[in-house]
Write an enzyme that holds these catalytic residues in place. Sequence first.
Site, PDB file in Angstrom:
ATOM      1  N   GLY A  30      29.739  37.025  36.817  1.00 13.78           N
ATOM      2  CA  GLY A  30      28.854  35.993  36.280  1.00 13.78           C
ATOM      3  C   GLY A  30      29.441  34.625  36.577  1.00 13.78           C
ATOM      4  O   GLY A  30      30.574  34.502  37.039  1.00 13.78           O
ATOM      5  N   LEU A  31      28.665  33.623  36.305  1.00 14.28           N
ATOM      6  CA  LEU A  31      29.098  32.246  36.549  1.00 14.28           C
ATOM      7  C   LEU A  31      30.318  31.876  35.711  1.00 14.28           C
ATOM      8  O   LEU A  31      30.569  32.491  34.667  1.00 14.28           O
ATOM      9  CB  LEU A  31      27.963  31.278  36.202  1.00 14.28           C
ATOM     10  N   SER A  32      31.032  30.863  36.148  1.00 15.27           N
ATOM     11  CA  SER A  32      32.109  30.298  35.344  1.00 15.27           C
ATOM     12  C   SER A  32      31.502  29.804  34.027  1.00 15.27           C
ATOM     13  O   SER A  32      30.469  29.137  34.027  1.00 15.27           O
ATOM     14  CB  SER A  32      32.746  29.119  36.096  1.00 15.27           C
ATOM     15  N   GLY A  33      32.096  30.187  32.920  1.00 14.40           N
ATOM     16  CA  GLY A  33      31.578  29.791  31.612  1.00 14.40           C
ATOM     17  C   GLY A  33      30.554  30.748  31.033  1.00 14.40           C
ATOM     18  O   GLY A  33      30.051  30.520  29.930  1.00 14.40           O
ATOM     19  N   GLY A  35      31.106  33.786  30.024  1.00 16.87           N
ATOM     20  CA  GLY A  35      31.693  34.565  28.938  1.00 16.87           C
ATOM     21  C   GLY A  35      32.476  35.788  29.392  1.00 16.87           C
ATOM     22  O   GLY A  35      32.838  36.636  28.574  1.00 16.87           O
ATOM     23  N   SER A  37      35.660  36.260  30.492  1.00 15.74           N
ATOM     24  CA  SER A  37      37.013  36.421  29.931  1.00 15.74           C
ATOM     25  C   SER A  37      36.971  36.718  28.441  1.00 15.74           C
ATOM     26  O   SER A  37      37.735  37.548  27.942  1.00 15.74           O
ATOM     27  CB  SER A  37      37.856  35.169  30.200  1.00 15.74           C
ATOM     28  N   SER A 104      33.062  36.679  41.274  1.00 16.36           N
ATOM     29  CA  SER A 104      32.607  37.520  42.398  1.00 16.36           C
ATOM     30  C   SER A 104      31.164  37.181  42.782  1.00 16.36           C
ATOM     31  O   SER A 104      30.263  37.970  42.554  1.00 16.36           O
ATOM     32  CB  SER A 104      32.784  39.011  42.097  1.00 16.36           C
TER      33      SER A 104
END
Length: 193
Positions: A30-33, A35, A37, A104
């Site tokens: 998914g996109l950075s930010g 969720g 992590s 990814s």
Amino acid sequence: MATTEQIFKIDRAMRQSLNQHTAKCIWLTGLSGSGKSTLANLLEQELHNSGKRTYILDGDNVRQYLNADLGFSDEDRTENIRRIAHVARLMVDAGIIVIVAFISPFAKDRQLARSLFAKDDFLEIYIEAPLEVCEQRDTKGLYAKARANELKNFTGIDSPYEAPSSPELTLNTTQLSPSELVKKTLKHFNFNS
């Protein structure tokens, strides 16, 4: 020089038997930010608390060490995913549930990762969140830098993100809390048994 794979006496089945659970690769994309992590951390805690051997491979952490020589060009992103997919495959062979939390962005790279695993060993989870929500959550200020042209090849801004067309599970992080999403994941894949 050609290499030959060494065969050892202890195999994956024996490791899984000792661990008393099946090894898997849970691939969060998914996109950075979005969720990834946060969910990886909570999911690992739940699996660990239920007696399962786990490990998280997080994009930020891996880029600091194993992949520190890579930038963010399309070629470097592909190599980043190729390397981490092979590490994840080794960890599955070790009998571990490995949680991969990587943007990814390219479908072809995620497909390459999937191809390294047996059919039921690779579980792709799309961590879905709209770009504007990811930008609001941006604690590192990366989106702001990308919008100001201070950061090049940033996924979602000047580099594409290709959402999965048929992941095993999609989790929308704007609809449920992280703990609810983890419960949904555990139930969906029957990890509680």
